[in-house]
Design a protein around this motif. Structure first.
Motif, PDB file in Angstrom:
ATOM      1  N   LEU A  10       0.828  -1.201   0.000  1.00 32.79           N
ATOM      2  CA  LEU A  10       0.000   0.000   0.000  1.00 32.79           C
ATOM      3  C   LEU A  10       0.865   1.254   0.000  1.00 32.79           C
ATOM      4  CD1 LEU A  10      -2.746   1.318   0.054  1.00 32.79           C
ATOM      5  CD2 LEU A  10      -2.793   1.022   2.544  1.00 32.79           C
ATOM      6  N   ALA A  11       1.975   1.220   0.719  1.00 27.82           N
ATOM      7  CA  ALA A  11       2.903   2.353   0.703  1.00 27.82           C
ATOM      8  C   ALA A  11       3.476   2.555  -0.693  1.00 27.82           C
ATOM      9  CB  ALA A  11       4.026   2.121   1.716  1.00 27.82           C
ATOM     10  N   ARG A  12       3.772   1.467  -1.378  1.00 27.31           N
ATOM     11  CA  ARG A  12       4.256   1.585  -2.758  1.00 27.31           C
ATOM     12  C   ARG A  12       3.168   2.130  -3.670  1.00 27.31           C
ATOM     13  NH1 ARG A  12       7.316  -4.269  -3.553  1.00 27.31           N
ATOM     14  NH2 ARG A  12       8.750  -4.075  -1.785  1.00 27.31           N
ATOM     15  N   ALA A  13       1.922   1.738  -3.418  1.00 29.55           N
ATOM     16  CA  ALA A  13       0.805   2.244  -4.219  1.00 29.55           C
ATOM     17  C   ALA A  13       0.667   3.757  -4.064  1.00 29.55           C
ATOM     18  CB  ALA A  13      -0.491   1.541  -3.812  1.00 29.55           C
ATOM     19  N   ARG A  14       0.870   4.254  -2.855  1.00 25.22           N
ATOM     20  CA  ARG A  14       0.826   5.702  -2.637  1.00 25.22           C
ATOM     21  C   ARG A  14       1.914   6.394  -3.449  1.00 25.22           C
ATOM     22  NH1 ARG A  14       0.078   3.989   2.997  1.00 25.22           N
ATOM     23  NH2 ARG A  14      -2.111   4.361   3.578  1.00 25.22           N
ATOM     24  N   ASP A  15       3.089   5.796  -3.479  1.00 28.06           N
ATOM     25  CA  ASP A  15       4.210   6.354  -4.233  1.00 28.06           C
ATOM     26  C   ASP A  15       3.888   6.389  -5.732  1.00 28.06           C
ATOM     27  OD1 ASP A  15       7.197   7.037  -4.472  1.00 28.06           O
ATOM     28  OD2 ASP A  15       7.050   5.244  -5.709  1.00 28.06           O
ATOM     29  N   THR A  16       3.345   5.293  -6.237  1.00 22.09           N
ATOM     30  CA  THR A  16       3.001   5.245  -7.664  1.00 22.09           C
ATOM     31  C   THR A  16       1.882   6.223  -7.978  1.00 22.09           C
ATOM     32  OG1 THR A  16       3.575   2.893  -7.674  1.00 22.09           O
ATOM     33  CG2 THR A  16       2.381   3.727  -9.575  1.00 22.09           C
ATOM     34  N   GLY A  17       0.890   6.301  -7.101  1.00 15.40           N
ATOM     35  CA  GLY A  17      -0.211   7.224  -7.329  1.00 15.40           C
ATOM     36  C   GLY A  17       0.252   8.665  -7.390  1.00 15.40           C
ATOM     37  N   ALA A  18       1.166   9.036  -6.500  1.00 14.98           N
ATOM     38  CA  ALA A  18       1.700  10.393  -6.507  1.00 14.98           C
ATOM     39  C   ALA A  18       2.445  10.683  -7.807  1.00 14.98           C
ATOM     40  CB  ALA A  18       2.625  10.598  -5.312  1.00 14.98           C
ATOM     41  N   LEU A  19       3.167   9.695  -8.311  1.00 11.31           N
ATOM     42  CA  LEU A  19       3.873   9.860  -9.583  1.00 11.31           C
ATOM     43  C   LEU A  19       2.886  10.086 -10.725  1.00 11.31           C
ATOM     44  CD1 LEU A  19       6.432   9.745 -11.344  1.00 11.31           C
ATOM     45  CD2 LEU A  19       6.129   7.250 -11.448  1.00 11.31           C
ATOM     46  N   VAL A  20       1.839   9.277 -10.795  1.00 10.23           N
ATOM     47  CA  VAL A  20       0.834   9.445 -11.846  1.00 10.23           C
ATOM     48  C   VAL A  20       0.227  10.840 -11.780  1.00 10.23           C
ATOM     49  CG1 VAL A  20      -1.456   8.690 -12.606  1.00 10.23           C
ATOM     50  CG2 VAL A  20       0.301   7.001 -12.081  1.00 10.23           C
ATOM     51  N   ALA A  21      -0.132  11.294 -10.579  1.00  6.61           N
ATOM     52  CA  ALA A  21      -0.727  12.620 -10.433  1.00  6.61           C
ATOM     53  C   ALA A  21       0.225  13.712 -10.897  1.00  6.61           C
ATOM     54  CB  ALA A  21      -1.127  12.843  -8.984  1.00  6.61           C
ATOM     55  N   ASP A  22       1.500  13.612 -10.519  1.00  8.41           N
ATOM     56  CA  ASP A  22       2.482  14.633 -10.896  1.00  8.41           C
ATOM     57  C   ASP A  22       2.678  14.683 -12.412  1.00  8.41           C
ATOM     58  OD1 ASP A  22       2.843  15.284  -8.257  1.00  8.41           O
ATOM     59  OD2 ASP A  22       4.769  14.259  -8.033  1.00  8.41           O
ATOM     60  N   LYS A  45       6.615   9.433 -21.734  1.00  7.79           N
ATOM     61  CA  LYS A  45       7.639   8.393 -21.717  1.00  7.79           C
ATOM     62  C   LYS A  45       8.870   8.849 -20.945  1.00  7.79           C
ATOM     63  CE  LYS A  45      10.758   5.728 -24.669  1.00  7.79           C
ATOM     64  NZ  LYS A  45      11.198   5.428 -26.067  1.00  7.79           N
ATOM     65  N   ALA A  46       9.331  10.072 -21.217  1.00  6.95           N
ATOM     66  CA  ALA A  46      10.539  10.571 -20.572  1.00  6.95           C
ATOM     67  C   ALA A  46      10.366  10.641 -19.060  1.00  6.95           C
ATOM     68  CB  ALA A  46      10.903  11.948 -21.132  1.00  6.95           C
ATOM     69  N   MET A  47       9.206  11.107 -18.603  1.00  5.74           N
ATOM     70  CA  MET A  47       8.984  11.233 -17.159  1.00  5.74           C
ATOM     71  C   MET A  47       8.842   9.874 -16.487  1.00  5.74           C
ATOM     72  SD  MET A  47       6.626  14.650 -16.700  1.00  5.74           S
ATOM     73  CE  MET A  47       5.616  14.465 -18.162  1.00  5.74           C
ATOM     74  N   ILE A  48       8.198   8.941 -17.167  1.00  7.86           N
ATOM     75  CA  ILE A  48       8.055   7.587 -16.622  1.00  7.86           C
ATOM     76  C   ILE A  48       9.429   6.925 -16.476  1.00  7.86           C
ATOM     77  CG2 ILE A  48       7.189   5.262 -17.117  1.00  7.86           C
ATOM     78  CD1 ILE A  48       4.775   6.662 -18.500  1.00  7.86           C
ATOM     79  N   VAL A  49      10.229   7.002 -17.524  1.00 10.67           N
ATOM     80  CA  VAL A  49      11.555   6.382 -17.510  1.00 10.67           C
ATOM     81  C   VAL A  49      12.449   7.041 -16.461  1.00 10.67           C
ATOM     82  CG1 VAL A  49      13.658   6.022 -18.856  1.00 10.67           C
ATOM     83  CG2 VAL A  49      11.423   5.609 -19.901  1.00 10.67           C
ATOM     84  N   GLU A  50      12.411   8.374 -16.400  1.00 13.54           N
ATOM     85  CA  GLU A  50      13.247   9.102 -15.438  1.00 13.54           C
ATOM     86  C   GLU A  50      12.891   8.716 -14.001  1.00 13.54           C
ATOM     87  OE1 GLU A  50      14.452  13.715 -14.217  1.00 13.54           O
ATOM     88  OE2 GLU A  50      12.971  13.342 -15.791  1.00 13.54           O
ATOM     89  N   ALA A  51      11.621   8.410 -13.760  1.00 15.89           N
ATOM     90  CA  ALA A  51      11.170   8.051 -12.411  1.00 15.89           C
ATOM     91  C   ALA A  51      11.436   6.592 -12.067  1.00 15.89           C
ATOM     92  CB  ALA A  51       9.675   8.350 -12.274  1.00 15.89           C
ATOM     93  N   GLY A  52      12.018   5.842 -13.003  1.00 15.67           N
ATOM     94  CA  GLY A  52      12.277   4.431 -12.751  1.00 15.67           C
ATOM     95  C   GLY A  52      11.007   3.602 -12.727  1.00 15.67           C
ATOM     96  N   ALA A  53       9.982   4.071 -13.455  1.00 17.72           N
ATOM     97  CA  ALA A  53       8.695   3.379 -13.503  1.00 17.72           C
ATOM     98  C   ALA A  53       8.520   2.698 -14.855  1.00 17.72           C
ATOM     99  CB  ALA A  53       7.561   4.366 -13.243  1.00 17.72           C
ATOM    100  N   GLN A  54       7.425   1.973 -14.987  1.00 16.93           N
ATOM    101  CA  GLN A  54       7.118   1.275 -16.232  1.00 16.93           C
ATOM    102  C   GLN A  54       5.736   1.677 -16.716  1.00 16.93           C
ATOM    103  OE1 GLN A  54       7.945  -0.784 -13.306  1.00 16.93           O
ATOM    104  NE2 GLN A  54      10.036  -0.191 -13.833  1.00 16.93           N
TER     105      GLN A  54
END
Length: 260
Positions: A10-22, A45-54
């Motif tokens: 759930l803590a990771r979900a909060r982190d991912t959610g904040a990234l999506v919002a930003d 794409k650039a922001m997703i990759v820079e954040a280490g996300a997929q």
């Protein structure tokens, strides 16, 4: 499959959610008259990759699409409402643009969407339609909590949309989310209270009210992905990922400026 997340996830979900919002807020600020949809996709794409996300979209290949989606964000303009595949188009003053983004980081996905008018043109009917989806989403979130049922959420969303005068399509709606973007349970945008799966703490849901101004019928674009209104009318779509907690529903994809 219905996943129930433990506190670590759930803590990771909060982190991912904040990234999506930003990312969505950044892309909204850059989406001005003359912006090309393909540029929005490249920025995502650039922001997703820079954040280490997929990206949850680029390799997405469900039965209703034509091959892999191949892009990093959905960009739906005017009569397009869902799965809008970016293409070579420059935004014009008054366009109604929906940005829909889902990413995964730390093994947990989050999904959100927002609709807005590009430029300074006045479109009161479109603004009212966007507002209706936002109010419906707020009502759905208010109805969510431990012990509530999916039908309670669907009924709350559908009541707002129906009272605003919009037809409701039930082919596509909200959904469970967790280690993958689309999971059970399905959350229709209208329904009967007291029915369906009982919500439990640790459940993640992506709630997404969407409407078309004068029809509930969709048509698929020639790209095999983009879903448009059958009449060519304008559309709107608003989405948040929420977590069911012991206290109620926590919005994970709320922009920083809108957080309490």
């Amino acid at each position: 499959m219905i996943e129930i997340l433990n506190p670590t996830l759930l803590a990771r979900a909060r982190d991912t959610g904040a990234l999506v919002a930003d990312i969505l807020q950044t892309l909204k600020s850059r989406s001005v008259i003359g912006t090309n949809l393909l540029d929005i996709d490249r920025w995502a794409k650039a922001m997703i990759v820079e954040a280490g996300a997929q990206s949850c979209y680029v390799d997405y290949e469900p039965s209703f699409g034509r091959g892999p989606f191949g892009h990093y964000i959905c960009t739906a303009v005017n009569d397009a409402v869902l799965h809008g595949r970016p293409y070579d188009y420059a935004l014009a003053d008054g366009d109604l643009l929906t940005l829909d983004l889902a990413v995964s980081r730390g093994g947990v996905a989050a999904d959100a969407a927002l609709s807005f008018i590009v430029g300074d043109a006045k479109h009161p009917e479109s603004v009212a339609m966007i507002s209706a989806t936002e109010r419906a989403l707020a009502a759905g979130i208010a109805a969510a909590g431990p012990g509530a049922r999916i039908g309670d959420i669907s009924h709350a969303i559908g009541t707002v949309l129906s009272e605003a005068g919009y037809p409701i399509n039930t082919e596509f709606g909200g959904h469970g989310i967790g280690s993958t973007m689309h999971q059970d349970p399905h959350v229709p945008n209208t329904g009967r209270p007291g029915r369906g799966y009982k919500l439990r703490p640790g459940l993640l849901l992506a709630l997404e009210p969407w409407v078309m101004a004068d029809t509930a019928e969709l048509v698929t674009d020639a790209d095999g992905w983009t879903l448009r209104s059958a009449t060519g009318c304008r559309t709107a779509h608003t989405e948040h990922t929420i977590a069911i907690t012991d206290e109620g529903a926590e919005i994970l994809t709320l922009p920083k400026q809108a957080q309490p």
